[in-house]
Write an enzyme that holds these catalytic residues in place. Structure first.
Site, mmCIF file in Angstrom:
data_model
loop_
_atom_site.group_PDB
_atom_site.id
_atom_site.type_symbol
_atom_site.label_atom_id
_atom_site.label_comp_id
_atom_site.label_asym_id
_atom_site.label_seq_id
_atom_site.Cartn_x
_atom_site.Cartn_y
_atom_site.Cartn_z
ATOM 1 N N ARG A 1 10.992 0.010 -0.484
ATOM 2 C CA ARG A 1 9.785 0.662 0.031
ATOM 3 C C ARG A 1 9.514 0.216 1.474
ATOM 4 O O ARG A 1 10.084 -0.763 1.941
ATOM 5 C CB ARG A 1 8.579 0.314 -0.857
ATOM 6 C CG ARG A 1 8.612 0.990 -2.208
ATOM 7 C CD ARG A 1 7.519 0.502 -3.122
ATOM 8 N NE ARG A 1 7.701 -0.888 -3.502
ATOM 9 C CZ ARG A 1 6.856 -1.585 -4.264
ATOM 10 N NH1 ARG A 1 5.749 -1.017 -4.698
ATOM 11 N NH2 ARG A 1 7.102 -2.838 -4.575
ATOM 12 N N LYS B 1 6.029 -6.173 0.083
ATOM 13 C CA LYS B 1 6.110 -7.398 -0.739
ATOM 14 C C LYS B 1 5.648 -8.610 0.062
ATOM 15 O O LYS B 1 5.596 -8.582 1.294
ATOM 16 C CB LYS B 1 7.546 -7.632 -1.204
ATOM 17 C CG LYS B 1 8.077 -6.560 -2.127
ATOM 18 C CD LYS B 1 7.242 -6.354 -3.353
ATOM 19 C CE LYS B 1 7.577 -7.321 -4.454
ATOM 20 N NZ LYS B 1 6.868 -6.987 -5.717
ATOM 21 N N TYR C 1 1.187 -6.895 -0.405
ATOM 22 C CA TYR C 1 1.045 -7.570 -1.709
ATOM 23 C C TYR C 1 1.419 -9.037 -1.518
ATOM 24 O O TYR C 1 2.427 -9.342 -0.870
ATOM 25 C CB TYR C 1 2.019 -6.984 -2.739
ATOM 26 C CG TYR C 1 1.664 -5.622 -3.273
ATOM 27 C CD1 TYR C 1 0.474 -5.398 -3.972
ATOM 28 C CD2 TYR C 1 2.537 -4.544 -3.129
ATOM 29 C CE1 TYR C 1 0.161 -4.136 -4.476
ATOM 30 C CE2 TYR C 1 2.223 -3.278 -3.629
ATOM 31 C CZ TYR C 1 1.034 -3.092 -4.303
ATOM 32 O OH TYR C 1 0.718 -1.852 -4.801
ATOM 33 N N HIS D 1 0.345 -11.673 -4.356
ATOM 34 C CA HIS D 1 0.379 -12.308 -5.679
ATOM 35 C C HIS D 1 0.466 -13.832 -5.523
ATOM 36 O O HIS D 1 1.359 -14.483 -6.063
ATOM 37 C CB HIS D 1 1.548 -11.762 -6.519
ATOM 38 C CG HIS D 1 1.397 -10.302 -6.818
ATOM 39 N ND1 HIS D 1 0.495 -9.827 -7.734
ATOM 40 C CD2 HIS D 1 1.994 -9.205 -6.306
ATOM 41 C CE1 HIS D 1 0.556 -8.500 -7.778
ATOM 42 N NE2 HIS D 1 1.446 -8.115 -6.916
ATOM 43 N N GLU E 1 -3.331 -6.517 -3.772
ATOM 44 C CA GLU E 1 -3.652 -6.550 -5.204
ATOM 45 C C GLU E 1 -5.071 -7.001 -5.513
ATOM 46 O O GLU E 1 -5.543 -6.813 -6.629
ATOM 47 C CB GLU E 1 -2.640 -7.418 -5.978
ATOM 48 C CG GLU E 1 -2.727 -8.916 -5.714
ATOM 49 C CD GLU E 1 -1.931 -9.365 -4.487
ATOM 50 O OE1 GLU E 1 -1.437 -8.510 -3.755
ATOM 51 O OE2 GLU E 1 -1.827 -10.582 -4.278
ATOM 52 N N ASP F 1 5.297 -7.475 -16.553
ATOM 53 C CA ASP F 1 4.918 -8.349 -15.435
ATOM 54 C C ASP F 1 3.758 -9.271 -15.805
ATOM 55 O O ASP F 1 3.472 -10.217 -15.084
ATOM 56 C CB ASP F 1 4.595 -7.527 -14.183
ATOM 57 C CG ASP F 1 3.481 -6.520 -14.414
ATOM 58 O OD1 ASP F 1 3.236 -6.159 -15.572
ATOM 59 O OD2 ASP F 1 2.845 -6.108 -13.432
HETATM 60 N N1 LIG Z 1 6.659 -2.983 -14.859
HETATM 61 C C1 LIG Z 1 6.177 -2.422 -13.763
HETATM 62 O O1 LIG Z 1 6.917 -2.057 -12.856
HETATM 63 C C2 LIG Z 1 4.692 -2.211 -13.629
HETATM 64 C C3 LIG Z 1 4.177 -1.380 -12.635
HETATM 65 C C4 LIG Z 1 2.798 -1.158 -12.593
HETATM 66 C C5 LIG Z 1 1.964 -1.795 -13.529
HETATM 67 N N2 LIG Z 1 2.503 -2.621 -14.455
HETATM 68 C C6 LIG Z 1 1.700 -3.315 -15.494
HETATM 69 O O2 LIG Z 1 1.305 -2.397 -16.502
HETATM 70 C C7 LIG Z 1 0.217 -2.955 -17.231
HETATM 71 C C8 LIG Z 1 -0.886 -1.914 -17.429
HETATM 72 O O3 LIG Z 1 -1.470 -1.602 -16.168
HETATM 73 P P1 LIG Z 1 -2.664 -0.544 -16.021
HETATM 74 O O4 LIG Z 1 -2.831 -0.323 -14.561
HETATM 75 O O5 LIG Z 1 -2.457 0.625 -16.903
HETATM 76 O O6 LIG Z 1 -3.894 -1.387 -16.566
HETATM 77 P P2 LIG Z 1 -5.321 -0.809 -17.005
HETATM 78 O O7 LIG Z 1 -6.290 -1.920 -16.862
HETATM 79 O O8 LIG Z 1 -5.606 0.482 -16.308
HETATM 80 O O9 LIG Z 1 -5.138 -0.462 -18.558
HETATM 81 C C9 LIG Z 1 -4.966 -1.427 -19.550
HETATM 82 C C10 LIG Z 1 -5.507 -0.863 -20.841
HETATM 83 O O10 LIG Z 1 -5.170 -1.761 -21.897
HETATM 84 C C11 LIG Z 1 -6.219 -1.694 -22.839
HETATM 85 N N3 LIG Z 1 -6.139 -2.809 -23.783
HETATM 86 C C12 LIG Z 1 -6.568 -4.080 -23.639
HETATM 87 N N4 LIG Z 1 -6.313 -4.788 -24.771
HETATM 88 C C13 LIG Z 1 -5.699 -3.915 -25.634
HETATM 89 C C14 LIG Z 1 -5.186 -4.029 -26.949
HETATM 90 N N5 LIG Z 1 -5.246 -5.174 -27.624
HETATM 91 N N6 LIG Z 1 -4.640 -2.930 -27.509
HETATM 92 C C15 LIG Z 1 -4.548 -1.762 -26.842
HETATM 93 N N7 LIG Z 1 -5.022 -1.601 -25.593
HETATM 94 C C16 LIG Z 1 -5.593 -2.662 -25.003
HETATM 95 C C17 LIG Z 1 -7.463 -1.680 -21.967
HETATM 96 O O11 LIG Z 1 -8.607 -1.258 -22.681
HETATM 97 C C18 LIG Z 1 -7.029 -0.715 -20.864
HETATM 98 O O12 LIG Z 1 -7.401 0.627 -21.174
HETATM 99 C C19 LIG Z 1 -0.220 -4.173 -16.394
HETATM 100 O O13 LIG Z 1 0.310 -5.333 -16.963
HETATM 101 C C20 LIG Z 1 0.398 -3.912 -15.038
HETATM 102 O O14 LIG Z 1 0.590 -5.098 -14.294
HETATM 103 C C21 LIG Z 1 3.847 -2.849 -14.508
#
Ligand SMILES: NC(=O)c1ccc[n+]([C@@H]2O[C@H](COP(=O)([O-])OP(=O)(O)OC[C@H]3O[C@@H](n4cnc5c(N)ncnc54)[C@H](O)[C@@H]3O)[C@@H](O)[C@H]2O)c1
Length: 371
Positions: free
Chosen positions: A15, A75, A94, A96, A118, A270
């Protein structure tokens, strides 16, 4: 203001922090933009496009850091960049911080101003510079999941949308936030039978209102998870508890209840993952199999689609970058409260409490610098 855009040098990061369109917006407002040679190549933006937009190309990363008052990155700086950062320079990227102490110490020593994407936060507590990457990852989770459901990739051999006369695949999405919602749209659009589980009733009411008929919602609890995983073909982990490790909603013993060839895409990897057997993987080697269940747990999913990710990220960062360039970080933060929690380190002081606590460092309230 003089803005510098270095090429990202972290492994596999394609990126870039500013597009030619973004450069043009800044230049139109009287700012000067320097872009390091080939910084945009990985995202499909050659030097010539930046030059056409009025930016100047610099040959090296050293020259880019040397000239700039504000550095825009994607990053966090890596070790070889630490010594290039100048006292008083503004770094907008970012960071972190809480996950890496040497970076925190290096930024303290640099006496630069570190504004972290972030932790920029709106008054409704949403994180506007994290949302775009969640949108990318959520949509990609289904694209990847559909692919790994194919037999040659060790999946069940089921087509997500089915065909006339054949039922579609069942997709279970754990967490109905940004990632979960985007995943649900994609899966629903392909015709799958989708269930979103969340613990927030208001969120599920909202989802029930806006989602198409092939998306259902269900309260997330162990009983319901155990029931639905037996039938699911693709499971997406998208749970987030802010500031905490993700809870393990799917434990090791549950894998044996799943159908062979079920695909798990744990986007929450993550934050430790919401599937116990999840461990971070890379785009080079994205999957592994336990108990005939395919695990896809790539920690930087948006990295595989740098064109989309760069545009999505810069759509969100550019309005803030313009404010920072027009006013300087201090006045910009005084005028726009979103930027205040973004400030993490200023002039050698840690001004973000969680970072100070993470490494037992002295904490200086940010107000000291905004008065
Ligand atoms: N792997 C990657 O490349 C990548 C990229 C972007 C985001 N992410 C990760 O994805 C994850 C989700 O991000 P997001 O932006 O959607 O977060 P978000 O806060 O928008 O959504 C999280 C949801 O989880 C729900 N939740 C909490 N506890 C729960 C449970 N026990 N059961 C079911 N649902 C529950 C919350 O109510 C909320 O609606 C984060 O960990 C984020 O860091 C990873």
């Amino acid at each position: 203001m003089i803005i510098g855009v270095p090429k990202e040098i972290k492994n596999n990061e394609n990126r870039v922090a500013l597009t030619p369109a973004g450069a043009k917006e800044l230049i139109k407002r009287g700012h000067t933009v320097y872009v390091q040679h080939t910084a945009g190549d990985g995202s499909g933006f050659p030097d010539a496009e930046y030059e056409l937009a009025g930016a100047k190309i610099l040959p090296t990363i050293e020259a880019t850091y040397q000239i700039a008052e504000m550095i825009m990155k994607v990053k966090e700086p890596i070790e070889s960049e630490y010594k290039l950062i100048k006292e008083g320079q503004l770094l907008f990227t970012y960071f972190h911080f809480a996950s890496y102490e040497p970076l925190t110490n290096a930024m303290i020593e640099s006496k630069a101003t570190c504004l972290a994407y972030e932790t920029v936060e709106k008054t409704d507590r949403s994180l506007p510079l994290l949302v775009p990457m969640s949108e990318v990852a959520g949509r990609m989770a289904i694209q990847k999941g559909a692919n790994y459901l194919e037999k040659p990739l060790k999946g069940r051999g089921i087509l997500l949308g089915g065909v006339p006369g054949v039922l579609p695949a069942k997709v279970l999405i754990l967490g109905g936030g940004i990632v979960g919602t985007q995943a649900a749209w994609m899966a629903a659009g392909l015709g799958a039978d989708v269930t979103i589980m969340d613990v927030s009733l208001p969120r599920m009411r909202y989802l029930a209102d806006v989602m198409p008929a092939n998306v259902k919602t269900m309260m997330s609890n162990e009983y319901n998870v155990r029931t639905l995983i037996k039938d699911a073909d693709l499971i997406v982990g998208a749970v987030l508890i802010p500031g905490a490790k993700a809870p393990h909603l799917i434990t090791r013993d549950m894998l044996k209840d799943m159908k062979p060839g079920t695909v798990l895409v744990d986007v929450a990897v993550d934050q430790g993952g919401c599937i116990e057997t999840c461990r971070p993987t890379t785009h080079e080697n994205p999957t592994y199999i336990i108990d005939d269940v395919v695990h896809y747990c790539v920690a930087n999913m948006p990295g595989a689609v740098p064109y989309t990710s760069t545009l999505a990220l810069t759509n969100a960062t550019l309005p803030y970058a313009i404010q920072l360039a027009d006013k300087g970080w201090k006045k910009a933060a005084q005028d726009n409260a979103d930027l205040v929690p973004g400030l993490n380190v200023i002039n050698g002081d840690v001004v973000y409490q969680a970072v100070a606590e993470a490494f037992n460092l002295p904490y200086t309230p940010v107000e000291k610098y905004l008065a």
